[in-house]
Write a protein that holds these residues in place. Structure first.
Motif, mmCIF file in Angstrom:
data_model
loop_
_atom_site.group_PDB
_atom_site.id
_atom_site.type_symbol
_atom_site.label_atom_id
_atom_site.label_comp_id
_atom_site.label_asym_id
_atom_site.label_seq_id
_atom_site.Cartn_x
_atom_site.Cartn_y
_atom_site.Cartn_z
ATOM 1 N N PHE A 50 29.066 31.695 37.253
ATOM 2 C CA PHE A 50 30.351 31.161 37.672
ATOM 3 C C PHE A 50 31.214 31.943 38.647
ATOM 4 O O PHE A 50 31.093 33.142 38.509
ATOM 5 N N GLN A 51 31.874 31.226 39.472
ATOM 6 C CA GLN A 51 32.724 31.840 40.514
ATOM 7 C C GLN A 51 34.137 31.638 40.291
ATOM 8 O O GLN A 51 34.488 30.338 40.263
ATOM 9 N N PRO A 52 35.017 32.698 40.360
ATOM 10 C CA PRO A 52 36.574 32.441 39.948
ATOM 11 C C PRO A 52 37.350 31.858 41.044
ATOM 12 O O PRO A 52 36.889 31.771 42.218
ATOM 13 N N GLN A 53 38.208 31.032 40.621
ATOM 14 C CA GLN A 53 39.281 30.265 41.230
ATOM 15 C C GLN A 53 40.521 30.898 40.840
ATOM 16 O O GLN A 53 40.969 31.022 39.796
ATOM 17 N N ILE A 54 41.318 31.654 42.010
ATOM 18 C CA ILE A 54 42.655 31.855 41.751
ATOM 19 C C ILE A 54 43.969 31.308 42.240
ATOM 20 O O ILE A 54 43.630 30.700 43.310
ATOM 21 N N LEU A 93 29.150 34.993 39.377
ATOM 22 C CA LEU A 93 28.733 35.869 38.410
ATOM 23 C C LEU A 93 27.903 35.068 37.071
ATOM 24 O O LEU A 93 28.356 34.166 36.640
ATOM 25 N N PRO A 94 26.815 35.961 36.730
ATOM 26 C CA PRO A 94 26.271 35.648 35.458
ATOM 27 C C PRO A 94 27.327 35.508 34.203
ATOM 28 O O PRO A 94 28.358 36.203 34.371
ATOM 29 N N LEU A 95 27.440 34.498 33.361
ATOM 30 C CA LEU A 95 28.184 34.403 32.221
ATOM 31 C C LEU A 95 28.636 35.848 31.659
ATOM 32 O O LEU A 95 29.531 36.285 31.341
ATOM 33 N N ALA A 96 27.586 36.646 31.335
ATOM 34 C CA ALA A 96 27.714 37.809 30.774
ATOM 35 C C ALA A 96 28.763 38.961 31.340
ATOM 36 O O ALA A 96 29.323 39.512 30.903
ATOM 37 N N ASP A 97 28.875 38.607 32.735
ATOM 38 C CA ASP A 97 29.275 39.546 33.786
ATOM 39 C C ASP A 97 31.013 39.112 33.903
ATOM 40 O O ASP A 97 31.781 39.847 34.419
ATOM 41 N N THR A 98 31.315 37.779 33.701
ATOM 42 C CA THR A 98 32.596 37.306 33.579
ATOM 43 C C THR A 98 33.607 37.788 32.799
ATOM 44 O O THR A 98 34.802 38.058 33.356
ATOM 45 N N PHE A 99 33.089 38.453 31.741
ATOM 46 C CA PHE A 99 34.236 38.947 31.076
ATOM 47 C C PHE A 99 34.765 40.255 31.325
ATOM 48 O O PHE A 99 35.885 40.603 31.324
ATOM 49 N N ALA A 100 33.711 41.290 32.115
ATOM 50 C CA ALA A 100 34.440 42.629 32.415
ATOM 51 C C ALA A 100 35.251 42.003 33.761
ATOM 52 O O ALA A 100 36.132 42.956 33.958
ATOM 53 N N TRP A 101 34.809 41.010 34.552
ATOM 54 C CA TRP A 101 35.360 40.857 35.854
ATOM 55 C C TRP A 101 36.725 40.417 35.514
ATOM 56 O O TRP A 101 37.781 40.803 36.146
ATOM 57 N N ALA A 124 43.914 43.572 35.030
ATOM 58 C CA ALA A 124 44.309 44.887 34.666
ATOM 59 C C ALA A 124 44.836 45.318 36.062
ATOM 60 O O ALA A 124 45.935 45.972 36.249
ATOM 61 N N HIS A 125 44.076 44.862 37.301
ATOM 62 C CA HIS A 125 44.613 45.165 38.584
ATOM 63 C C HIS A 125 45.885 44.522 38.683
ATOM 64 O O HIS A 125 46.801 44.941 39.484
ATOM 65 N N LEU A 126 46.180 43.244 38.480
ATOM 66 C CA LEU A 126 47.230 42.479 38.687
ATOM 67 C C LEU A 126 48.327 43.200 37.898
ATOM 68 O O LEU A 126 49.510 43.389 38.534
ATOM 69 N N SER A 127 48.293 43.530 36.496
ATOM 70 C CA SER A 127 49.405 44.309 35.969
ATOM 71 C C SER A 127 49.621 45.502 36.581
ATOM 72 O O SER A 127 50.801 45.806 36.584
ATOM 73 N N ALA A 128 48.648 46.304 37.012
ATOM 74 C CA ALA A 128 48.963 47.598 37.549
ATOM 75 C C ALA A 128 49.641 47.471 38.996
ATOM 76 O O ALA A 128 50.402 48.531 39.412
ATOM 77 N N GLY A 144 43.885 39.593 44.238
ATOM 78 C CA GLY A 144 42.534 39.084 43.898
ATOM 79 C C GLY A 144 41.527 39.756 45.142
ATOM 80 O O GLY A 144 40.311 40.199 44.494
ATOM 81 N N ASP A 145 41.831 39.811 46.157
ATOM 82 C CA ASP A 145 40.849 40.362 47.208
ATOM 83 C C ASP A 145 40.659 41.549 46.946
ATOM 84 O O ASP A 145 39.395 42.209 46.835
ATOM 85 N N ARG A 146 41.738 42.659 46.779
ATOM 86 C CA ARG A 146 41.672 43.918 46.315
ATOM 87 C C ARG A 146 40.763 43.969 45.085
ATOM 88 O O ARG A 146 40.164 45.189 45.213
ATOM 89 N N ALA A 147 41.080 43.162 44.201
ATOM 90 C CA ALA A 147 40.314 43.633 42.788
ATOM 91 C C ALA A 147 39.069 43.502 43.078
ATOM 92 O O ALA A 147 38.129 44.128 42.604
ATOM 93 N N ALA A 148 38.510 42.370 43.843
ATOM 94 C CA ALA A 148 37.122 42.117 44.260
ATOM 95 C C ALA A 148 36.333 43.325 44.901
ATOM 96 O O ALA A 148 35.394 43.412 44.691
ATOM 97 N N GLY A 149 37.400 43.668 45.780
ATOM 98 C CA GLY A 149 36.829 44.622 46.789
ATOM 99 C C GLY A 149 36.691 46.058 46.168
ATOM 100 O O GLY A 149 35.707 46.986 46.540
#
Length: 520
Positions: free
Chosen positions: A265-269, A487-495, A501-505, A515-520
């Motif tokens: 799964f690849q996120p769309q924002i 991402l594998p399904l199992a990794d999507t939850f942590a991502w 959390a990054h957006l809130s901070a 989103g770019d900075r979070a991914a980087g």
């Protein structure tokens, strides 16, 4: 012709070039004429003046005719493999292996078949011809470039000085840099990368005159299967790393049924808020002994085996199951997008099947986005496809038009098939932050979508600069490596947790690039 004969012929050619056709021969021509005049008078002088040029031309024609008569590739204009092999054998004769090495690079343009399927054969041919000119202009005098196959080019490097590996890698990177400028064809800008494999003569001692070419081909195969823009240098152990695919045809059917083929799964924002608006499901094959096999390798096997609809069923089931798991974890992922082929859409029972699957997973139709390639809609003159898409839209599913900008979809078709969102193709997105023409093209698409009251998503966004520019232009959503890789399904939850959390901070900072900075 034996190796000893080849070596002897090369030596004769070298001596002739140096002493008869080269500077020494030219310097001796006046002396020969004077000797002829002293021995035989004017008649002998006239004979020498006439015979010397004829003799030189005859020697040149006899010694160098083999490469002069070889055919050229009609698209790239490059010599073919026979010419490269002759050059390599002569280079092995000419060069002193203690001082210099012969090296070979083998290159291919990434995703050339996909480019042809989207834009046509004439664009592919134009890119190949332009690429050949770019590479030829970067080579030294005495090097060689030739076509091994329609999308496989060999570059021969004569007299490579130590450190050979670093020298060859530098040239490989320089050749790749020649592809940073876009290819232009009938108003379309195309960006492409190249995969490169390289080998040096001393690494393949004892494997014959053409062993270095075979070694470079092996390295190129590894590079091509690793990913776009990869460089691989040959080493003696590389052959053991090659992945044989000859028997994968017989394995793909069982792989679908035993759970080896899974959805990643690849996120769309959103470019406005940075919020996650959905995931796109992408098929991956986890082979038990060969690891992850590229979709470019196994999807053609799926098509040849008439297994496309079975693959869609599996990915759809896993995608709806993923929505259930995300809901239970409280992640609130609005939608998941699943790709449907033309073959899928010709199935008159597809809408009923999707309704049944949604009911089984207790999900409303609005949670499913149906992705359809632009060329499928552009060529959809069949009532079956039209009826199926109409039924899916009536059911409440969203319709995304994938790869928009590469086909010939009419505005009427966009309305006719109830398209809710245009996915702007990567070929238009690439370098949108630095290329004014790309920016104008994207702005035109965004203006069209605004008039039609249709949403837009830019796919293949690979840099923070592209993401920021798309947000400024008014593109609603983005997807690509700049956000996250599939991402594998199992990794999507942590991502998802890390991204939110990054957006809130970072609130109340501008969210366009969060989103770019979070991914980087």
């Amino acid at each position: 012709m034996s190796a000893r004969t080849d070596r002897g012929f090369g030596t004769i050619r070298e001596l002739a070039t140096r002493h008869v056709l080269g500077p020494i021969g030219l310097a001796l021509t006046p002396a020969i004429s004077l000797v002829a005049f002293w021995l035989g008078g004017e008649r002998a002088l006239l004979g020498a003046a006439l015979c010397l040029p004829i003799l030189v031309l005859a020697i040149h024609r006899h010694l160098f005719a083999p490469t002069a008569t070889l055919a050229l590739d009609p698209v790239s204009g490059l010599p073919l493999r026979d010419a490269f092999e002759l050059w390599a054998k002569d280079a092995m004769v000419r060069d002193n292996p203690e001082a210099f090495q012969l090296a070979v690079l083998v290159l291919s343009i990434d995703d050339l078949d996909a480019l042809e399927s989207r834009l046509g054969r004439h664009v592919r041919d134009s890119v190949v011809a332009d690429a050949a000119v770019r590479m030829r202009d970067m080579l030294r005098r005495g090097d060689m470039i030739a076509n091994l196959s329609p999308n496989c080019i060999a570059v021969g490097l004569a007299r490579v000085r130590p450190p050979e590996t670093e020298t060859v890698l530098q040239l490989a990177r320089r050749l790749q840099s020649g592809f940073e400028e876009p290819f232009r064809d009938v108003g379309v800008r195309v960006y492409r990368s190249v995969s490169v494999g390289g080998a040096i003569g001393r690494q393949v001692l004892g494997k014959g005159d053409l062993g270095v070419l075979d070694a470079a081909i092996e390295a190129h195969e590894i590079a091509r299967k690793t990913g776009p823009g990869t460089i691989r240098m040959y080493s003696p152990g590389l052959a053991h790393k090659r992945t044989p695919h000859s028997d994968l045809d017989s394995e793909i059917g069982p792989a679908l049924e035993n759970g080896e083929v899974v959805a990643w799964f690849q996120p769309q924002i959103s470019t406005d808020s940075g919020d996650i608006t959905g995931f796109e499901a992408l098929a991956r094959w986890h082979h038990p002994s060969r690891g992850i096999i590229s979709p470019m390798t196994f999807l053609p096997l799926i098509e040849r085996g008439c297994l496309t609809q079975r693959l869609t069923e599996i990915i759809l089931d896993q995608s709806l199951g993923a929505l259930n798991l995300w809901d239970k974890a409280g992640l609130e992922i609005p939608t998941v997008a699943v790709n449907f082929s033309g073959e899928d859409l010709r199935n008159p029972r597809l809408a009923d099947f999707i309704r049944w699957e949604l009911d089984r997973h207790d999900l409303p139709p609005s949670r499913l986005t149906v992705e359809v390639l632009e060329n499928v809609i552009a060529e959809a003159r069949e009532d079956a496809i039209s009826k199926t898409l109409g039924a899916l839209a009536g059911l409440g599913c969203r319709i995304d038009l994938d790869d928009f900008g590469t086909g010939h979809t009419s505005i009427l078709n966009i309305r006719r098939f109830s398209v809710a969102r245009l996915k702007i193709d990567r070929s238009l997105i690439s370098r949108v932050d630095s290329d004014p023409d790309q920016r104008d093209m994207v702005a035109a698409v965004l203006s069209l979508s605004e008039r039609l009251r249709i949403e837009t998503l830019a796919e293949g966004v690979e840099t923070t600069g592209e993401h920021a520019m798309l947000a400024q232009l008014g593109c609603g959503y983005v997807q690509g490596f700049a956000i996250a890789r599939p991402l594998p399904l199992a990794d999507t939850f942590a991502w998802v947790d890390a991204h939110r959390a990054h957006l809130s901070a970072n609130q109340p900072k501008a969210m366009h690039t969060s989103g770019d900075r979070a991914a980087g």
